[in-house]
Every structure is written in structure tokens, then in C-alpha cells.
Design an enzyme around this catalytic site. Structure first.
Site, mmCIF file in Angstrom:
data_model
loop_
_atom_site.group_PDB
_atom_site.id
_atom_site.type_symbol
_atom_site.label_atom_id
_atom_site.label_comp_id
_atom_site.label_asym_id
_atom_site.label_seq_id
_atom_site.Cartn_x
_atom_site.Cartn_y
_atom_site.Cartn_z
ATOM 1 N N HIS A 146 1.032 -2.465 4.197
ATOM 2 C CA HIS A 146 0.536 -4.085 3.125
ATOM 3 C C HIS A 146 2.016 -4.154 3.042
ATOM 4 C CE1 HIS A 146 -3.215 -1.827 1.978
ATOM 5 N NE2 HIS A 146 -3.552 -2.721 2.428
ATOM 6 N N TYR A 171 4.585 4.051 -6.272
ATOM 7 C CA TYR A 171 4.819 2.924 -6.356
ATOM 8 C C TYR A 171 6.101 2.369 -7.413
ATOM 9 C CZ TYR A 171 1.181 2.866 -3.634
ATOM 10 O OH TYR A 171 -0.456 3.581 -2.830
#
Length: 183
Positions: free
Chosen positions: A62, A132
Site C-alpha cells: 500500500h 504505524y
């Protein structure tokens, strides 16, 4: 925190130094002062957490397109993963090359993935959890992805791929005309 460069410009490995005693372990996850050379004035604006249950599962690859491109700082909180960054930047000398690191709580490593690079991972231990840190907000219209098994990327996953989301399976392979993401 020790910052190690990789062969791909901007992709870095941050090694935290844990403090352990009879009670357990303490590790610094983020420090803007120590990481200033990496984040270079960017600000972490979003923090995400994922848990992936099954060994061999793959998530990715991604990225977000400009003007919503983001730097990601990825750390494993539980379990173990094979974390991969792929350079998709136009005119980059390492265009379409990938770099992978094994991330786990025990090794205290964090992978820094700059703008213009795709990110994904494979689970090496059950119930692996990732944290993240993002320098841009998620913008659905700017979302992009490359296939985890794209032959142009040639990512070598350490285990047979056991599962991939339907969404990730439907991402197209990069065409021969793909020349990279603009800055």
C-alpha cells in the site's frame, strides 16, 4: 536510537536500545529529537495499529499518492513480521527495488518507509501486531497499491503466502508502462 540506512534512499532501520531488568523491558518507541534526521520536519499526524492472526498472511503493498503521500514508521509490538518497502518513485536509482526487515518486539527494530514507497508485510508468528506512525492523514482517493506477488517487484516472501485479503488480491500488476510515482 540508532539509525541505519538501507540501499534504498530514505528507507531506514531504526534500532531502539531496550532497557531490561527483572520486571521486564522498557523501549522507546518514538522520539522526535532522536529521529529528526529521519522525519526532517514532518509531523506524525496519525497512528494506526493492526493485528494479523495467521502465520503466512500478507498485507500490502500500500501507498498514498501525492499530495497525500506519507512517510510511515512501522514497529512490531507483538509477534514477528517480514516488513517490506518497495521503491515506486519515478527517476529513483532504486526504482522497483525492495528492502525487507524482520520486525519483532524483541529486536526493537522499526522500518521507515518514505513517500513514494509501497509497504506490506508477512506474518511470521501468530497474532502479530504492528504500530504505524503516519506523516499524512489517510485519504481514500489517494490510496494506491501494487500486488504483493507482482513479478516486476519480485518480492521474496520467507513463507508460502497463506492468505491475502480479497482487496489486496484484486490490485493490478504494474504495467510495463508504469514509470513511477511523481514526487
Amino acid at each position: 536510537m540508532n539509525i541505519e540506512p538501507t540501499a534504498i534512499a530514505g528507507v531506514k532501520v531504526v534500532q531502539a536500545t531496550p532497557f531490561a531488568d527483572h520486571r521486564g523491558v522498557f523501549q522507546r518507541v518514538f522520539c522526535d529529537r532522536e529521529l529528526e534526521a529521519v522525519i526532517e520536519g514532518r509531523h506524525v499526524v496519525q497512528i494506526n495499529h493492526s493485528r494479523t492472526m495467521n502465520v503466512g498472511a500478507v498485507r500490502g503493498m500500500h501507498f498514498q499518492r501525492a499530495p497525500h503521500a506519507e512517510m510511515k514508521l512501522v514497529r512490531c509490538l507483538r509477534g514477528k513480521v517480514w516488513d517490506v518497502a518497495v521503491d515506486l518513485r519515478a527517476d529513483s536509482p532504486t526504482f522497483l527495488r525492495w528492502h525487507a526487515e524482520e520486525l519483532s518486539f524483541d529486536n526493537g527494530r522499526m522500518l521507515v518507509i518514505p513517500e513514494g514507497c509501497a509497504h506490506g508485510f508477512q506474518v511470521l508468528e501468530p497474532e502479530s501486531e504492528l504500530l504505524y506512525l503516519h506523516t499524512a492523514h489517510y485519504e481514500p482517493a489517494a490510496e494506491g497499491a501494487a500486488r504483493y506477488d507482482d513479478p516486476r517487484l519480485g518480492i521474496t516472501w520467507p513463507l508460502p503466502v497463506s492468505e491475502v485479503s480479497q482487496r489486496d488480491q484484486l490490485h493490478p500488476f504494474l504495467s510495463n508502462e508504469f514509470r513511477g510515482l511523481p514526487a
